[in-house]
Design a protein around this motif. Structure first.
Motif, mmCIF file in Angstrom:
data_model
loop_
_atom_site.group_PDB
_atom_site.id
_atom_site.type_symbol
_atom_site.label_atom_id
_atom_site.label_comp_id
_atom_site.label_asym_id
_atom_site.label_seq_id
_atom_site.Cartn_x
_atom_site.Cartn_y
_atom_site.Cartn_z
ATOM 1 N N THR A 281 0.826 -1.203 0.000
ATOM 2 C CA THR A 281 0.000 0.000 0.000
ATOM 3 C C THR A 281 0.863 1.256 0.000
ATOM 4 O O THR A 281 2.007 1.247 0.470
ATOM 5 C CB THR A 281 -0.914 0.043 1.231
ATOM 6 O OG1 THR A 281 -0.123 0.270 2.406
ATOM 7 C CG2 THR A 281 -1.684 -1.264 1.384
ATOM 8 N N TRP A 283 0.573 3.587 1.951
ATOM 9 C CA TRP A 283 0.780 4.020 3.337
ATOM 10 C C TRP A 283 1.697 3.063 4.107
ATOM 11 O O TRP A 283 1.802 3.138 5.322
ATOM 12 C CB TRP A 283 -0.552 4.195 4.050
ATOM 13 C CG TRP A 283 -1.514 3.044 3.957
ATOM 14 C CD1 TRP A 283 -1.675 2.019 4.841
ATOM 15 C CD2 TRP A 283 -2.478 2.810 2.922
ATOM 16 N NE1 TRP A 283 -2.657 1.151 4.423
ATOM 17 C CE2 TRP A 283 -3.170 1.617 3.247
ATOM 18 C CE3 TRP A 283 -2.813 3.494 1.743
ATOM 19 C CZ2 TRP A 283 -4.179 1.106 2.429
ATOM 20 C CZ3 TRP A 283 -3.814 2.970 0.943
ATOM 21 C CH2 TRP A 283 -4.490 1.793 1.283
ATOM 22 N N GLN A 377 -3.835 1.482 -5.962
ATOM 23 C CA GLN A 377 -3.337 2.759 -6.440
ATOM 24 C C GLN A 377 -4.259 3.841 -5.899
ATOM 25 O O GLN A 377 -5.327 3.539 -5.366
ATOM 26 C CB GLN A 377 -3.253 2.816 -7.965
ATOM 27 C CG GLN A 377 -4.573 2.799 -8.699
ATOM 28 C CD GLN A 377 -4.386 3.072 -10.181
ATOM 29 O OE1 GLN A 377 -3.523 3.858 -10.587
ATOM 30 N NE2 GLN A 377 -5.172 2.406 -11.023
ATOM 31 N N LEU A 378 -3.836 5.107 -6.009
ATOM 32 C CA LEU A 378 -4.609 6.210 -5.456
ATOM 33 C C LEU A 378 -5.287 7.002 -6.558
ATOM 34 O O LEU A 378 -4.742 7.176 -7.658
ATOM 35 C CB LEU A 378 -3.703 7.150 -4.645
ATOM 36 C CG LEU A 378 -3.028 6.549 -3.409
ATOM 37 C CD1 LEU A 378 -2.133 7.597 -2.750
ATOM 38 C CD2 LEU A 378 -4.050 6.021 -2.409
ATOM 39 N N THR A 379 -6.477 7.512 -6.263
ATOM 40 C CA THR A 379 -7.148 8.455 -7.150
ATOM 41 C C THR A 379 -6.495 9.823 -6.997
ATOM 42 O O THR A 379 -5.654 10.050 -6.119
ATOM 43 C CB THR A 379 -8.635 8.560 -6.798
ATOM 44 O OG1 THR A 379 -8.754 9.072 -5.457
ATOM 45 C CG2 THR A 379 -9.318 7.205 -6.874
ATOM 46 N N GLY A 382 -6.755 11.085 -3.599
ATOM 47 C CA GLY A 382 -6.114 10.326 -2.529
ATOM 48 C C GLY A 382 -6.846 9.111 -2.032
ATOM 49 O O GLY A 382 -6.404 8.479 -1.062
ATOM 50 N N ARG A 383 -7.959 8.712 -2.657
ATOM 51 C CA ARG A 383 -8.660 7.495 -2.227
ATOM 52 C C ARG A 383 -7.958 6.259 -2.772
ATOM 53 O O ARG A 383 -7.330 6.293 -3.827
ATOM 54 C CB ARG A 383 -10.117 7.537 -2.690
ATOM 55 C CG ARG A 383 -10.975 8.561 -1.964
ATOM 56 C CD ARG A 383 -12.369 8.634 -2.566
ATOM 57 N NE ARG A 383 -12.326 9.159 -3.918
ATOM 58 C CZ ARG A 383 -13.195 8.837 -4.876
ATOM 59 N NH1 ARG A 383 -14.165 7.947 -4.617
ATOM 60 N NH2 ARG A 383 -13.104 9.366 -6.075
ATOM 61 N N ALA A 384 -8.068 5.172 -2.045
ATOM 62 C CA ALA A 384 -7.404 3.937 -2.436
ATOM 63 C C ALA A 384 -8.324 3.109 -3.324
ATOM 64 O O ALA A 384 -9.512 2.946 -3.028
ATOM 65 C CB ALA A 384 -7.021 3.130 -1.201
ATOM 66 N N ALA A 405 -9.786 9.406 1.937
ATOM 67 C CA ALA A 405 -8.497 9.634 1.293
ATOM 68 C C ALA A 405 -7.349 9.352 2.250
ATOM 69 O O ALA A 405 -7.482 9.503 3.475
ATOM 70 C CB ALA A 405 -8.407 11.077 0.799
ATOM 71 N N MET A 406 -6.225 8.949 1.688
ATOM 72 C CA MET A 406 -5.028 8.702 2.477
ATOM 73 C C MET A 406 -4.443 10.009 3.010
ATOM 74 O O MET A 406 -4.449 11.030 2.316
ATOM 75 C CB MET A 406 -3.972 8.000 1.608
ATOM 76 C CG MET A 406 -2.753 7.551 2.380
ATOM 77 S SD MET A 406 -1.436 6.912 1.300
ATOM 78 C CE MET A 406 -0.589 8.430 0.873
ATOM 79 N N LYS A 408 -1.004 11.858 4.193
ATOM 80 C CA LYS A 408 0.420 11.713 3.897
ATOM 81 C C LYS A 408 1.318 11.968 5.099
ATOM 82 O O LYS A 408 2.527 11.772 5.017
ATOM 83 C CB LYS A 408 0.807 12.658 2.756
ATOM 84 C CG LYS A 408 0.122 12.311 1.446
ATOM 85 C CD LYS A 408 0.574 13.215 0.319
ATOM 86 C CE LYS A 408 -0.100 12.834 -1.004
ATOM 87 N NZ LYS A 408 0.325 13.715 -2.115
ATOM 88 N N ASN A 418 -5.029 5.849 8.134
ATOM 89 C CA ASN A 418 -4.753 5.080 6.917
ATOM 90 C C ASN A 418 -5.038 3.594 7.099
ATOM 91 O O ASN A 418 -5.352 2.897 6.126
ATOM 92 C CB ASN A 418 -3.308 5.299 6.470
ATOM 93 C CG ASN A 418 -3.063 6.714 5.978
ATOM 94 O OD1 ASN A 418 -3.998 7.407 5.560
ATOM 95 N ND2 ASN A 418 -1.819 7.151 6.027
#
Length: 696
Positions: A281, A283, A377-379, A382-384, A405-406, A408, A418
């Protein structure tokens, strides 16, 4: 064109030995296909779903309506044309007259197909065994002694049949990295002297159970080479197995469908089974998919409740005693005593490898089926997004999109946030539609008149949180019996979708469809444009582009990137690249990417009569479709878990010597430790002797 060598083992359908099929998946190819659905016409499902408008929130209705409109309209956004026209990074064709030795990252002399009992690498490369089954990794674990094994020792030693691999950085420890490996299954006949399949001992069962699961081990780099060695007894080293505690999380956690006599909460599971591919991931955690878990559970034929029996059958549980006989020593593997226990397996497991006290979590929001892997992967926001395949003949491809969303940041609050991303979101299944006339898809693999197998697709929503989008099923039922939910919405039956991964350079998604010799046989689904060959022995690679380049899109374009097999076979296709310039490839399984955007493919069950291997193929430019074989594995082995770094390649060599008639006393391979030694699955590192980067 290279001439292929004679078949190594003709005793079993496909390239696997009968022994591999018996222990890997419980002889799945000799069983009835679990998917007996007719897959109701999708237009009817859309109509029925929209009639339930009052039961769904507005956003959910919009999602279903959009999916339905795309399905009925039959046209997807021009995803491939759009990103190629704008010269998306990694997709713009190379200028003609490039280097003659291959695309960047693939400039090596291909390994010839062979049946050599060794790991064979290109000229100018070297290799070492990083870690093998039984090597001690925890404090107090003894050195491996094949004739004096114990469950206690195995719980501190590297497990059996390593599959998925990932390497993660280890800040503050120069020259070291964190290696994660999972362990798919055990082959007791090769592990134990004097093993009796019909009468295993309690200790043999306990050892085998301890050899399943997950391993975390720190590895040390050797300066000036790509050699890696395991660091035993490091504080982060870890073994998780069938006695380790796991936590069920997400929307189905606590469901009555997940409760047993030993866990009335439906939230705590002991163990993980048949871990195959996985993912890493953004994260910093690791994902691992539970695959052929069904073969561990006994006595489905004796279950009396008809609904339970039907649900078990959809997951391949129909018989009596299992081959391993665990049910003799542990009631949870006896379905007449614990019919809900198998519902606690078949999930994606998430582990934080940097926290030695972390309780791994089985993420119910990602659905339950035979998970091959899970690569996120992320949009843009930031969503997974996690892509997944269900490794069964005529089963499906899935996607999960998180609702959050992730973050950072590196603080504790960010980490905890996360670690919830895969518990909230929407689960989808794929429906693919071809764009060629039906009469042009005749099952032979002949290309249609437009020159490609391609078309459009929809992601059909199944559930989001506590909301089900499948008529007649609750959300809990969708997550726990995901296959049945996908049947009801008319998902496309695929040829064993295994690893499904997005390219980190382009966002395009590549799915390995390993094979399906049942395709087009009596009473089974015939060829379609996404699965264009009847009795498909060699498999293919599908390339998918999400509409508007958005991983959260509900529609996509697709095309077949490779149709595998002997290049002299007219049914093969290599993205239009000249077929006399490619390495033969059969039965794609795991995939990964290098720093240059090339796709790397490991194979399982090569049906061309030579050993399995690892292959690189360019995905863009004037060499798009050029397949080059990088290595082969020993006799009876499968290539798994590839990692391709700039200065090294790692593979998991699984089940060496797993050939019908082999035993502990009569090994059929001399790898890795030489003649007269027990075969040991292991991780191998490969590097260039001149110290330069791989393939450049």
């Amino acid at each position: 064109m290279r001439k292929l060598l004679p078949l190594v083992d003709r005793s079993h359908n496909g390239g696997r030995s009968a022994m591999t099929c018996h222990y890997r998946c419980g002889d799945a190819c000799f069983q009835e296909v679990p998917n007996k659905s007719d897959n109701t016409y999708f237009g009817d499902i859309v109509h029925e779903a929209l009639s339930r408008r009052s039961m769904l929130r507005a956003g959910a209705v919009a999602t279903v309506a959009a999916a339905g409109a795309a399905a009925l309209g039959g046209a997807a956004a021009p995803a491939f044309a759009a990103d190629e026209a704008k010269g998306a990074k990694g997709l713009k064709p190379s200028k003609p007259g490039g280097r003659p030795d291959g695309a960047k990252g693939l400039r090596f002399t291909p390994v010839e197909p062979n049946t050599t009992d060794a790991v064979v690498v290109p000229p100018g490369h070297d290799q070492n065994v990083v870690i093998r089954w039984g090597d001690p990794i925890l404090r107090g674990a003894p050195a491996f002694d094949p004739r004096r094994q114990s469950a206690k020792a195995q719980a501190g030693q590297f497990g059996y049949n390593n599959d998925f691999l990932t390497l993660l950085p280890l800040p503050g420890e120069h020259g070291r990295q964190l290696l994660f490996a999972n362990h798919e299954y055990t082959n007791e006949e090769l592990m134990f002297p004097g093993y009796d399949r019909n009468d295993p001992t309690a200790e043999q069962v306990a050892i085998a159970q301890a050899a399943h699961g997950l391993s975390v081990v720190i590895v040390q780099e050797e300066r000036r080479t790509g050699k890696l060695t395991a660091v035993p007894r490091h504080r982060l080293n870890r073994r998780l197995h069938t006695a380790s505690e796991f936590r069920l999380t997400g929307p189905a956690a606590g469901s009555p469908l997940l409760r047993t006599s030993k866990d009335r909460t439906g939230t705590k599971v002991f163990g993980t089974l048949n871990n195959c591919a996985g993912g890493t991931t953004p994260w910093g955690t690791v994902l691992s998919g539970e695959e052929n878990f069904n073969q561990y559970f006994a006595n489905a034929a004796s279950v009396t409740d008809p609904e339970t029996k039907q649900r078990l059958a959809r997951y391949g549980m129909t018989g009596g005693a299992t081959s391993r006989k665990w049910e003799r020593f542990d009631d949870r593997f006896d379905l007449t005593k614990e019919p809900n226990e198998p519902n606690r397996f078949g999930w994606v497991v998430e582990l934080d490898p940097y926290d030695p006290d972390f309780v791994p979590r089985k993420r119910t929001a990602l659905g339950r089926f035979k998970h091959e892997g899970a690569e996120p992967q992320l949009t843009a926001d930031g969503r997974a997004v996690v892509y997944m395949g269900d490794d069964e003949r005529f089963d499906y491809m899935y996607k999960f999109v998180s609702s959050k969303a992730m973050r950072k940041g590196r603080g504790r609050a960010d980490r905890e946030h996360n670690l919830t991303l895969l518990d909230e979101g929407t689960l989808y299944v794929a429906k693919l539609t071809g764009d060629s006339p039906a009469e042009e898809i005749d099952g032979s693999g002949k290309l249609p008149s437009d020159g490609e197998f391609d078309g459009s697709g929809q992601w059909i929503p199944l559930a989001s949180g506590d909301r089900s989008f499948v008529p007649g099923m609750s959300a809990d039922e969708v997550y726990v019996h995901t296959r049945i939910a996908a049947d009801r919405v008319g998902a496309t039956k695929m040829d064993r979708p295994e690893d499904v991964e997005p390219s980190p350079r382009t966002g395009r998604v590549y799915a390995a469809l390993t094979n399906n010799t049942a395709r087009g046989t009596e009473g089974r689904a015939p060829a379609d444009e996404a699965n264009p060959r009847n009795e498909n022995k060699h498999g293919h690679i599908l390339e998918l582009a999400e509409n508007w380049g958005d991983p959260a899109s509900d529609g996509f374009a697709w095309r077949l990137f490779l149709v595998c097999g002997d290049p002299e076979d007219p049914s093969t296709y290599f993205a239009g690249y000249p077929k006399d310039r490619v390495s033969p490839i059969s039965c794609p399984d795991n995939v990964t990417f290098d720093a240059y955007g090339n796709l790397w493919i490991s194979t399982d069950g090569n049906k061309l009569g030579t050993h399995d291997g690892l292959f690189g193929v360019a995905t863009a430019g004037d060499r798009r479709g050029e397949v080059k074989q990088f290595l082969t594995v020993p006799r009876g082995a499968e290539t798994c878990g590839p990692i391709v770094q700039e200065d090294r390649v790692l593979v998991a060599v699984q089940h060496p010597g797993e050939i019908s008639g082999a035993s502990f006393e009569k090994p059929q391979s001399q790898w890795p430790d030489g003649p007269g030694r027990v075969n040991r699955p292991a991780v191998v590192s490969v590097w260039r002797r001149d110290g330069k980067r791989i393939g450049v």
